[in-house]
Write a protein that holds these residues in place. Structure first.
Motif, PDB file in Angstrom:
ATOM      1  N   THR A  92       0.866  -1.178   0.000  1.00  0.00           N
ATOM      2  CA  THR A  92       0.000   0.000   0.000  1.00  0.00           C
ATOM      3  C   THR A  92       0.903   1.228   0.000  1.00  0.00           C
ATOM      4  O   THR A  92       2.112   1.144  -0.201  1.00  0.00           O
ATOM      5  N   ASN A 159      -7.985  -1.977  -6.805  1.00  0.00           N
ATOM      6  CA  ASN A 159      -6.964  -2.815  -6.197  1.00  0.00           C
ATOM      7  C   ASN A 159      -6.552  -3.882  -7.197  1.00  0.00           C
ATOM      8  O   ASN A 159      -7.167  -4.029  -8.261  1.00  0.00           O
ATOM      9  N   GLU A 177      -3.330  -2.407  -2.648  1.00  0.00           N
ATOM     10  CA  GLU A 177      -4.375  -1.388  -2.606  1.00  0.00           C
ATOM     11  C   GLU A 177      -3.798  -0.131  -1.961  1.00  0.00           C
ATOM     12  O   GLU A 177      -3.207  -0.203  -0.874  1.00  0.00           O
TER      13      GLU A 177
END
Length: 202
Positions: A92, A159, A177
């Motif tokens: 992330t 994502n 994501e």
């Protein structure tokens, strides 16, 4: 990425000194892959693992995503974590654009995800626009352009990840994501989970 690896392997074989010598001396030993045995490119690589039924695999992934929504709606956490092939790799970034990555075993994954899972609103609805890339019968790259509706608000995002088919079941092996890097750590652990990329400037 894998296509690049394949190209590099072929280039290595074709441009190696052994290959060049073979053009001049037909009785020279063939190129090897490091084990001493001849490297037979017909026995390895993506051309040996083409999907046998890509349409069927796509249907399986679409059904798998729908199943995930149903699991979330009934808040079945054990069923949810059974959809991951541990260890699982996750990535992330935060509001400053700094990426973070971590490999999770089952325990660490549960500590991070369970509090979020339990707080999901009961009225949450999800819509998906899927981009499914079938690499083989057991490897799929999945991209999801999704919209979540909960509490009268809509949230959209994207994502992506890698799915593997293990013992006949599709599972997450990697998941990416954006935007979770500023999330406070779970109460059960003292760290933030994912680690900032040490090579990325602060």
């Amino acid at each position: 990425m894998m296509r690049r690896i394949a190209v590099c392997l072929v280039s290595l074989v074709l441009t190696s000194p052994v290959w060049a010598q073979d053009q001049e001396h037909k009785d020279s030993p063939p190129a090897t892959g490091g084990s001493g045995m001849p490297m037979d490119m017909s026995k390895m690589g993506p051309w040996t693992r083409k999907p046998t039924n890509e349409a069927q695999t796509r249907k399986e992934i679409e059904a798998w995503v729908k199943e995930g929504d149903a699991i979330m709606k009934r808040r079945d956490f054990e069923a949810d974590i059974a959809r991951a092939d541990f260890p699982i790799y996750m990535a992330t970034d935060n509001s400053k654009g700094i990426p973070s990555t971590e490999t999770y075993d089952r325990q660490k994954y549960v500590e991070m995800v369970k509090p979020m899972f339990e707080q999901m609103p009961a009225d949450m609805q999800a819509k998906h626009k899927l981009d499914i890339t079938v690499l083989s019968d057991s490897l799929v790259v999945l991209e999801d352009d999704f919209t979540l509706t909960m509490g009268g608000q809509k949230y959209s995002g994207k994502n992506a990840g890698l799915l593997v088919k293990r013992d006949g079941q599709w599972k997450w092996k990697a998941f990416f994501e954006a935007g979770w890097g500023d999330m406070p750590p779970p109460a059960a652990v003292g760290g933030s989970g994912m680690q900032e990329d040490p090579e990325k400037p602060q």
